[in-house]
Design an enzyme around this catalytic site. Sequence first.
Site, PDB file in Angstrom:
ATOM      1  N   THR A 131      -5.234   1.623   9.413  1.00 57.28           N
ATOM      2  CA  THR A 131      -5.150   0.916  10.370  1.00 57.28           C
ATOM      3  C   THR A 131      -3.790   1.787  11.280  1.00 57.28           C
ATOM      4  O   THR A 131      -3.876   1.723  12.783  1.00 57.28           O
ATOM      5  CB  THR A 131      -4.605  -0.638  10.637  1.00 57.28           C
ATOM      6  N   ASP A 191       0.781  -1.513   0.177  1.00 54.90           N
ATOM      7  CA  ASP A 191       0.189  -0.030  -0.072  1.00 54.90           C
ATOM      8  C   ASP A 191       0.570   1.196   0.121  1.00 54.90           C
ATOM      9  O   ASP A 191       0.704   2.185  -0.641  1.00 54.90           O
ATOM     10  CB  ASP A 191      -0.887   0.326   0.709  1.00 54.90           C
ATOM     11  N   ARG A 192       1.788   0.945   1.211  1.00 58.13           N
ATOM     12  CA  ARG A 192       2.898   2.306   0.788  1.00 58.13           C
ATOM     13  C   ARG A 192       3.436   2.548   0.057  1.00 58.13           C
ATOM     14  O   ARG A 192       3.443   3.760  -1.284  1.00 58.13           O
ATOM     15  CB  ARG A 192       4.012   1.803   1.848  1.00 58.13           C
ATOM     16  N   THR A 200     -15.132  11.580  30.701  1.00 59.29           N
ATOM     17  CA  THR A 200     -13.982  10.296  29.938  1.00 59.29           C
ATOM     18  C   THR A 200     -14.593  10.382  28.468  1.00 59.29           C
ATOM     19  O   THR A 200     -13.306  10.213  28.477  1.00 59.29           O
ATOM     20  CB  THR A 200     -14.116   9.241  31.024  1.00 59.29           C
TER      21      THR A 200
END
Length: 240
Positions: A116, A92-93, A168
Amino acid sequence: MNIVIDSGNTYSKVGWFQEEKLLRYTTRLTFSELIEAVRYEIPEYILFSSVSYTAADFENALGKSLKTFELTPETPLPITKNYDTPQTLGADRIAASAGANFLYPGEDLVVIDMGTCITYDLIDKNAVFQGGLISPGVKMRFNAMHSFTKRLPLVEPEPGTPLIGKSTRSAMQSGVMNGVLAEIQGIIEQYRHNSPDLRVLLCGGDAAFFESSLKPPIFAVPELVLIGLNRILTYNVSLQ
């Protein structure tokens, strides 16, 4: 017509191209759905990129022998890799980098792919992939806070999170979303210190959460990986 396939651990994405023009694409396909999507529209050439299957697996499932190229670390590329461990460089890169160089040749480029993990990759004006950074993605950060503590809930990302959380849950939202935004802006600033005319391209599933908050000029190209895969395909066809 050509087809390029980006098959991940769970889902696949497929794009149909007429020469360099992306005609259409489909995402979030299981492997069996991918086979059905391709079965009745046989292209001239296919580029298959996968972390889970081989091109042979694909053709066997399809039941047909096609002019299929497989993206591996040895596949000829239209860009040069200046990387110490090319065997570990994610497909992908390199595909997104090839797509960026195709769209904006002769420029220094940074590709930020928000999946991801978040990757930041530099492709210089001489079409050389110089490497970059990998950091945890948005959902990974939320999952880590939930998994490594006893009381923090599992929170989903939301756009436009206020800086100061009043609960929170909202504090976790701010920590991740504003933290990622600050990270992206800081990394871009450091890259631009070395290359003031740097062009920044943003892609990946989580890019939509941040593109409107980033200072221009940032160019969102959602299907950059598919564009790059097609560029790699046409380059390999030209070598035959």
